[in-house]
Design a protein around this motif. Structure first.
Motif, PDB file in Angstrom:
ATOM      1  N   ASP A 132      30.986 197.494 -30.617  1.00  0.00           N
ATOM      2  CA  ASP A 132      32.277 197.515 -31.282  1.00  0.00           C
ATOM      3  C   ASP A 132      32.196 198.585 -32.380  1.00  0.00           C
ATOM      4  OD1 ASP A 132      34.835 196.476 -32.183  1.00  0.00           O
ATOM      5  OD2 ASP A 132      33.727 195.567 -33.817  1.00  0.00           O
ATOM      6  N   LYS A 177      40.935 192.149 -26.478  1.00  0.00           N
ATOM      7  CA  LYS A 177      40.058 191.033 -26.831  1.00  0.00           C
ATOM      8  C   LYS A 177      40.939 189.902 -27.385  1.00  0.00           C
ATOM      9  CE  LYS A 177      36.982 194.591 -28.709  1.00  0.00           C
ATOM     10  NZ  LYS A 177      36.346 195.148 -29.924  1.00  0.00           N
ATOM     11  N   PRO A 178      40.728 188.634 -27.047  1.00  0.00           N
ATOM     12  CA  PRO A 178      39.522 188.032 -26.442  1.00  0.00           C
ATOM     13  C   PRO A 178      39.430 188.117 -24.916  1.00  0.00           C
ATOM     14  CG  PRO A 178      41.076 186.311 -27.037  1.00  0.00           C
ATOM     15  CD  PRO A 178      41.674 187.612 -27.497  1.00  0.00           C
ATOM     16  N   PRO A 203      38.197 189.778 -21.518  1.00  0.00           N
ATOM     17  CA  PRO A 203      36.953 190.545 -21.325  1.00  0.00           C
ATOM     18  C   PRO A 203      37.174 191.971 -20.833  1.00  0.00           C
ATOM     19  CG  PRO A 203      37.297 189.067 -19.478  1.00  0.00           C
ATOM     20  CD  PRO A 203      38.415 188.785 -20.449  1.00  0.00           C
ATOM     21  N   GLU A 224      29.194 192.848 -31.748  1.00  0.00           N
ATOM     22  CA  GLU A 224      30.558 192.612 -32.253  1.00  0.00           C
ATOM     23  C   GLU A 224      30.560 191.896 -33.603  1.00  0.00           C
ATOM     24  OE1 GLU A 224      33.778 192.377 -32.305  1.00  0.00           O
ATOM     25  OE2 GLU A 224      34.391 193.406 -30.479  1.00  0.00           O
ATOM     26  N   GLU A 233      35.101 187.290 -33.912  1.00  0.00           N
ATOM     27  CA  GLU A 233      34.997 186.198 -32.939  1.00  0.00           C
ATOM     28  C   GLU A 233      35.780 186.528 -31.667  1.00  0.00           C
ATOM     29  OE1 GLU A 233      32.973 183.890 -32.635  1.00  0.00           O
ATOM     30  OE2 GLU A 233      33.899 182.520 -31.206  1.00  0.00           O
ATOM     31  N   ALA A 234      36.919 187.222 -31.798  1.00  0.00           N
ATOM     32  CA  ALA A 234      37.689 187.599 -30.598  1.00  0.00           C
ATOM     33  C   ALA A 234      36.822 188.455 -29.676  1.00  0.00           C
ATOM     34  CB  ALA A 234      38.949 188.368 -30.987  1.00  0.00           C
ATOM     35  N   GLY A 235      35.992 189.307 -30.249  1.00  0.00           N
ATOM     36  CA  GLY A 235      35.110 190.171 -29.466  1.00  0.00           C
ATOM     37  C   GLY A 235      33.963 189.387 -28.838  1.00  0.00           C
ATOM     38  N   GLN A 292      34.133 186.261 -27.980  1.00  0.00           N
ATOM     39  CA  GLN A 292      34.760 185.507 -26.886  1.00  0.00           C
ATOM     40  C   GLN A 292      34.987 186.411 -25.681  1.00  0.00           C
ATOM     41  OE1 GLN A 292      38.272 183.674 -28.486  1.00  0.00           O
ATOM     42  NE2 GLN A 292      37.090 182.326 -29.809  1.00  0.00           N
ATOM     43  N   ALA A 293      35.413 187.641 -25.936  1.00  0.00           N
ATOM     44  CA  ALA A 293      35.620 188.602 -24.847  1.00  0.00           C
ATOM     45  C   ALA A 293      34.315 188.858 -24.111  1.00  0.00           C
ATOM     46  CB  ALA A 293      36.185 189.911 -25.411  1.00  0.00           C
ATOM     47  N   LYS A 297      31.583 186.907 -23.950  1.00  0.00           N
ATOM     48  CA  LYS A 297      31.124 185.724 -23.209  1.00  0.00           C
ATOM     49  C   LYS A 297      31.978 185.524 -21.946  1.00  0.00           C
ATOM     50  CE  LYS A 297      28.069 184.035 -24.162  1.00  0.00           C
ATOM     51  NZ  LYS A 297      26.732 184.636 -23.824  1.00  0.00           N
ATOM     52  N   ASN A 348      30.057 181.752 -31.748  1.00  0.00           N
ATOM     53  CA  ASN A 348      29.703 181.680 -30.325  1.00  0.00           C
ATOM     54  C   ASN A 348      28.771 182.794 -29.852  1.00  0.00           C
ATOM     55  OD1 ASN A 348      31.216 179.285 -29.487  1.00  0.00           O
ATOM     56  ND2 ASN A 348      32.961 180.464 -30.216  1.00  0.00           N
TER      57      ASN A 348
END
Ligand code: B16
Ligand code: MG
Length: 217
Positions: free
Chosen positions: A9, A145-146, A148, A169, A172-174, A176-177, A179, A196
């Motif tokens: 990122d 994002k989120p 992928p 990243e 958190e949105a990144g 999640q993307a 994962k 996460n």
């Protein structure tokens, strides 16, 4: 675990454009009499330009036509472009360039995975564009994002499957993307901001390849 690639990122990992985004949104908000402060800006971390405006406007967003929304996005971006003219290689976050060089020296492929439509310009101003094998930016995919999509695009450009790539990243949105796409995810920042992630570092200062591999084991 075979790892062959890293996807970084930009804002919050390699450099802190968040401050310039804040100044751009703040100027737009002040001109229109909307409330906006640093706490509100924190919620825009890693979020696309359009989604940032909608969050800034909140319920008020419904009062504006599409043309008015586009106009506000254009104005914010003009302010942002003025501010980022100040960026020089001194604005690299500590440790970022060193890690990029170490990864290249060890044969890893490197991509950028940034929501920003100004990512190429920022990389050029930082003097590190040549360290990337591929660039995925705000123009690369529709779903931001989120979802992928951006990181999947980056992996495809590198010619690697997601499970051979690590995403780095700060939002958190990144995470999640990453994962959702089947990537390993390294979070940068306080653990509560990236709950996460598979491994977390406060920043990249002094972080070496082996530190990341050990943390991901
Ligand atoms: P632009 P990243 C994101 O960059 C920023 O964190 C976010 O604040 C910004 O709104 C978004 O890029 C879009 O940027 O307006 O330049 O297209 O963290 O994904 O590198
Ligand atoms: Mg970011």
């Amino acid at each position: 675990m075979i790892l062959r690639g890293f996807i970084f990122d930009l804002d919050g990992v390699i450099t802190d454009t968040a401050e310039y985004h804040f100044r751009g949104w703040k100027r737009l908000a002040d001109e229109n009499g909307f409330p906006f402060d640093r706490a509100a800006n924190e919620k825009l971390r890693g979020v696309s330009r359009r989604e940032s405006l909608l969050r800034l406007l909140g319920k008020r967003a419904a009062e504006f036509s599409e043309a008015q929304l586009q106009d506000m996005m254009t104005r914010k971006n003009e302010y942002y472009l003025q501010f980022i003219q100040e960026i020089t290689p001194r604005d690299l976050l500590p440790g970022a360039k060193e890690l990029l060089h170490e990864l290249r020296a060890n044969g890893y492929k490197i991509a950028l995975g940034s929501a920003s439509k100004n990512a190429r310009q920022v990389l050029q101003a930082l003097g590190i564009e040549n360290l990337f094998d591929a660039i995925a930016d705000g123009y690369s995919v529709q779903e931001q994002k989120p979802a992928p999509d951006l990181f999947l695009f980056a992996a495809r450009e590198l010619g690697l499957p997601p499970n051979e790539c690590v995403v780095v990243e700060d939002a958190e949105a990144g995470i999640q993307a990453a994962k959702a796409g089947g990537f390993l995810a390294v979070g940068i920042g306080p653990p509560e901001r990236v709950p996460n992630a598979d491994a977390v570092f406060p920043n990249l200062d002094g972080v070496q390849l082996q530190d990341i591999l050990t943390a991901l084991e």
